[in-house]
Design an enzyme around this catalytic site. Structure first.
Site, PDB file in Angstrom:
ATOM      1  N   SER A  20       0.913  -1.198   0.162  1.00 10.30           N
ATOM      2  CA  SER A  20      -0.018  -0.153   0.127  1.00 10.30           C
ATOM      3  C   SER A  20       0.764   1.263   0.005  1.00 10.30           C
ATOM      4  O   SER A  20       0.450   2.148  -0.904  1.00 10.30           O
ATOM      5  CB  SER A  20      -1.000  -0.070   1.239  1.00 10.30           C
ATOM      6  N   HIS A  75      -2.042  -8.867   1.758  1.00 10.17           N
ATOM      7  CA  HIS A  75      -1.968  -7.872   2.317  1.00 10.17           C
ATOM      8  C   HIS A  75      -3.194  -7.363   3.249  1.00 10.17           C
ATOM      9  O   HIS A  75      -3.477  -8.152   3.966  1.00 10.17           O
ATOM     10  CB  HIS A  75      -1.602  -6.678   1.259  1.00 10.17           C
ATOM     11  N   HIS A 130       5.369 -12.775   7.680  1.00 13.90           N
ATOM     12  CA  HIS A 130       5.566 -11.259   7.161  1.00 13.90           C
ATOM     13  C   HIS A 130       6.710 -11.249   6.215  1.00 13.90           C
ATOM     14  O   HIS A 130       7.680 -11.843   6.370  1.00 13.90           O
ATOM     15  CB  HIS A 130       5.636 -10.362   8.393  1.00 13.90           C
ATOM     16  N   ARG A 171       1.905  -4.650  16.808  1.00 12.99           N
ATOM     17  CA  ARG A 171       0.471  -4.422  16.669  1.00 12.99           C
ATOM     18  C   ARG A 171      -0.400  -5.257  16.938  1.00 12.99           C
ATOM     19  O   ARG A 171      -1.455  -5.315  17.431  1.00 12.99           O
ATOM     20  CB  ARG A 171       0.422  -4.246  14.871  1.00 12.99           C
ATOM     21  N   ASP A 222      -3.120  -8.524  11.299  1.00 11.71           N
ATOM     22  CA  ASP A 222      -4.349  -9.089  10.849  1.00 11.71           C
ATOM     23  C   ASP A 222      -4.991 -10.288  11.555  1.00 11.71           C
ATOM     24  O   ASP A 222      -6.110 -10.583  11.441  1.00 11.71           O
ATOM     25  CB  ASP A 222      -4.150  -9.125   9.385  1.00 11.71           C
TER      26      ASP A 222
HETATM   27  N1  CMX Z   1       1.145 -19.906   5.861  1.00 14.08           N
HETATM   28  C1  CMX Z   1       1.604 -20.621   4.771  1.00 14.08           C
HETATM   29  N2  CMX Z   1       2.775 -20.695   4.174  1.00 14.08           N
HETATM   30  C2  CMX Z   1       3.467 -19.296   4.335  1.00 14.08           C
HETATM   31  C3  CMX Z   1       2.906 -18.292   5.297  1.00 14.08           C
HETATM   32  C4  CMX Z   1       1.712 -18.733   6.003  1.00 14.08           C
HETATM   33  N3  CMX Z   1       1.054 -17.724   6.861  1.00 14.08           N
HETATM   34  N4  CMX Z   1       3.586 -17.330   5.270  1.00 14.08           N
HETATM   35  C5  CMX Z   1       4.489 -17.763   4.221  1.00 14.08           C
HETATM   36  N5  CMX Z   1       4.261 -18.752   3.717  1.00 14.08           N
HETATM   37  C6  CMX Z   1       5.069 -19.360   2.654  1.00 14.08           C
HETATM   38  C7  CMX Z   1       4.978 -18.407   1.534  1.00 14.08           C
HETATM   39  O1  CMX Z   1       3.666 -18.708   0.776  1.00 14.08           O
HETATM   40  C8  CMX Z   1       6.295 -18.993   0.533  1.00 14.08           C
HETATM   41  O2  CMX Z   1       5.776 -20.206   0.029  1.00 14.08           O
HETATM   42  P1  CMX Z   1       6.583 -20.448  -1.536  1.00 14.08           P
HETATM   43  O3  CMX Z   1       8.067 -20.583  -1.299  1.00 14.08           O
HETATM   44  O4  CMX Z   1       5.681 -21.748  -1.797  1.00 14.08           O
HETATM   45  O5  CMX Z   1       5.697 -19.290  -2.424  1.00 14.08           O
HETATM   46  C9  CMX Z   1       7.279 -19.383   1.728  1.00 14.08           C
HETATM   47  O6  CMX Z   1       6.207 -19.532   3.021  1.00 14.08           O
HETATM   48  C10 CMX Z   1       8.350 -18.071   2.190  1.00 14.08           C
HETATM   49  O7  CMX Z   1       7.380 -17.010   2.337  1.00 14.08           O
HETATM   50  P2  CMX Z   1       8.197 -15.764   3.168  1.00 14.08           P
HETATM   51  O8  CMX Z   1       9.501 -15.517   2.445  1.00 14.08           O
HETATM   52  O9  CMX Z   1       8.200 -16.234   4.541  1.00 14.08           O
HETATM   53  O10 CMX Z   1       7.068 -14.665   2.899  1.00 14.08           O
HETATM   54  P3  CMX Z   1       6.517 -13.631   1.951  1.00 14.08           P
HETATM   55  O11 CMX Z   1       7.616 -12.266   2.262  1.00 14.08           O
HETATM   56  O12 CMX Z   1       6.811 -14.096   0.397  1.00 14.08           O
HETATM   57  O13 CMX Z   1       5.147 -13.151   2.084  1.00 14.08           O
HETATM   58  C11 CMX Z   1       3.134 -12.742   3.390  1.00 14.08           C
HETATM   59  C12 CMX Z   1       4.527 -12.401   3.123  1.00 14.08           C
HETATM   60  C13 CMX Z   1       2.507 -11.917   4.600  1.00 14.08           C
HETATM   61  C14 CMX Z   1       2.565 -12.400   1.885  1.00 14.08           C
HETATM   62  C15 CMX Z   1       3.071 -14.482   3.656  1.00 14.08           C
HETATM   63  O14 CMX Z   1       3.503 -14.592   5.118  1.00 14.08           O
HETATM   64  C16 CMX Z   1       1.468 -14.725   3.733  1.00 14.08           C
HETATM   65  O15 CMX Z   1       1.050 -15.104   2.670  1.00 14.08           O
HETATM   66  N6  CMX Z   1       1.109 -14.753   5.043  1.00 14.08           N
HETATM   67  C17 CMX Z   1      -0.669 -15.015   5.087  1.00 14.08           C
HETATM   68  C18 CMX Z   1      -1.254 -13.788   4.537  1.00 14.08           C
HETATM   69  C19 CMX Z   1      -1.158 -12.519   5.574  1.00 14.08           C
HETATM   70  O16 CMX Z   1      -1.411 -12.733   6.649  1.00 14.08           O
HETATM   71  N7  CMX Z   1      -1.020 -11.464   5.035  1.00 14.08           N
HETATM   72  C20 CMX Z   1      -0.963  -9.985   5.715  1.00 14.08           C
HETATM   73  C21 CMX Z   1       0.504  -9.308   6.054  1.00 14.08           C
HETATM   74  C22 CMX Z   1       0.174  -8.244   6.759  1.00 14.08           C
HETATM   75  C23 CMX Z   1      -0.297  -7.071   5.847  1.00 14.08           C
HETATM   76  O17 CMX Z   1       0.408  -6.607   4.895  1.00 14.08           O
HETATM   77  O18 CMX Z   1      -1.172  -6.558   6.085  1.00 14.08           O
END
Ligand code: CMX
Length: 435
Positions: free
Chosen positions: A240, A270, A317, A326, A372
């Protein structure tokens, strides 16, 4: 007493020579290197943005202008009898770096009051959306519609010096921030209350008035203050903030930039994750009926989600590597006000079982909860059960930090964003040359 704008003008004059010197005298100094993994991997960790408004430490979490969130909540002025500070005070802090006095905040509260009225056509536009539209779509469109009110665009068309860009941007910001609770609560009334709108109360602060327009009693005013302040800023690289900055870098105005950032926030990885958490929790609650799941049942539910190829919403994250402060602040609030809430008990149990499972699963770099994981459950407890709406609340908060950043972008003359792309062939050549 100096107005916020006068104080800001002074701060801008002080900051300009620092930026100018860094670019002029040290422009060639190397800050970071870029790897192929970063080129493909969403530029993760690449140090190529600048903001003085907030800084995210992976272990400690976010600081606003050098203050931890705990300090922000302790130090900002509060309305007597309330636990949470004025949201207007948080905007003041983000913009100037100073903790305002109560008088300074009250002056800003007054400014917001004067600017909160929506033009008639905006109600018509919101009304014209189909009832099954997502509230984030309407929110973004409503903000964009206000582009016709842009003071910056009018000034720009009339011919304004670059040095003065920040001033109409500041005016547009105050006009927009003051209107966001009105827009959001009207969308809520249209979608979920048969159009029955509660007219705003001019005696209240931004968050107090929002609670009033949502038809909620205390402590929902404090819930709103807590929510808007913790969501305000998370440095510049998240989707964002980065979208807002990118769009504004072409001199699009505040309305165009904030509308765009809202669309980035609306993605499930996000801001939409807060609605995903609720959807996910409720699907489990559906299975469990009135019974609270045992630890083993909860573990199974988490594994089932992972094994079906989905992420655990509210966990992980891109930058953080420990429990999001938070999340911790909202947990503290929940323990005080709603410890016996059924869904809070689910959230609490998840806090126990998810991190070890994500560690065992071995993919997520951060197994801990983010903001979240808690926010929706608090809304649910206070009767805002239409979880599609939760990201709109995130959007109100996030607009506070992003607009503060955009004013500074303009004041310090940050450039149009234009990184360079390469082809896969080129990257293969670079890779081969490194062997
Ligand atoms: N559950 C399952 N798998 C997860 C995970 C979770 N909560 N968080 C990360 N992973 C996985 C990723 O999908 C990724 O898998 P691949 O290698 O198959 O693509 C792997 O772990 C590595 O990811 P990462 O480097 O730890 O995390 P990213 O920086 O790529 O992504 C985020 C960060 C937030 C998108 C991810 O942790 C996620 O999808 N979380 C769940 C959604 C969420 O809560 N989003 C809100 C974040 C806060 C906000 O911005 O509002």
């Amino acid at each position: 007493m100096k107005t916020l704008k006068d104080k800001l003008r002074e701060k801008i004059e002080e900051a300009r020579p620092r930026t100018k010197r860094l670019i002029k005298e040290f422009g060639d100094v190397v800050v970071d290197k870029v790897t192929i993994a970063q080129v493909f991997g969403g530029m993760r960790g690449l140090k190529c943005l600048v903001t003085d408004i907030s800084y995210l430490d992976p272990m400690e979490g976010i600081r606003y202008r050098g203050y931890t969130l705990k300090e922000v909540f302790e130090k900002l002025p509060k309305i007597e009898g309330n636990d949470m500070p004025y949201v207007e005070g948080a905007f003041y802090l983000l913009l100037t770096g100073e903790i305002p006095t109560k008088e300074e905040v009250c002056l800003l509260v007054d400014e917001f009051r004067k600017r909160r009225i929506l033009p008639r056509y905006l109600y018509d536009i919101i009304d014209s959306f189909p009832q099954d539209s997502h509230p984030m779509t309407i929110f973004s469109a409503a903000i964009l519609t206000l582009h016709r009110e842009s003071f910056f665009t009018r000034k720009y068309n009339a011919g304004i010096s670059k040095m003065d860009y920040w001033e109409p941007t500041y005016e547009d910001t105050l006009n927009l921030l003051a209107k966001l609770p009105e827009i959001a609560s009207y969308i809520y009334a249209k979608l979920y209350r048969g159009g029955n709108r509660i007219i705003s109360d001019p005696n209240l602060d931004m968050a107090g008035n929002f609670a009033h327009m949502m038809g909620k009693e205390s402590p929902y005013d404090d819930v709103s203050r807590l929510h808007f302040i913790i969501h305000a800023d998370h440095e510049s690289g998240n989707i964002s903030a980065h979208t807002g900055h990118l769009v504004a870098s072409s001199l699009s105005d505040i309305y165009q930039s904030i509308s765009a950032m809202i669309n980035g926030l609306a993605g499930p990885l996000h801001g939409l994750a807060n609605q995903e958490v609720l959807r996910w929790l409720l699907s489990m609650k559906d299975k469990m009926g009135d019974n609270l799941p045992s630890e083993n049942e909860m573990k199974q539910f988490v594994w089932d989600t992972l094994n079906s190829g989905q992420v655990i919403p509210g966990y992980g994250h891109a930058v953080l590597r420990k429990t999001d402060p938070r999340y911790a602040l909202q947990r503290e609030f929940s323990l005080k006000h709603m410890a016996n809430d059924d869904l809070f008990k689910y959230v609490d149990l998840l806090y126990k079982v998810v991190p070890p499972i994500l560690q065992e699963h071995g993919k997520a770099k951060n197994p801990w909860p983010n903001v979240d994981a808690q926010s929706g459950v608090i809304q649910w407890h206070y009767g805002v059960k239409e979880y599609d709406f939760y990201t709109v609340l995130f959007g109100i908060g996030r607009s506070i930090g992003i607009t503060a950043n955009l004013i500074w972008d303009r004041a310090l003359g940050y450039s149009l964003e234009r990184p360079k792309s390469l082809t896969t062939d080129m990257l293969e050549k670079i890779a081969n040359a490194s062997k």
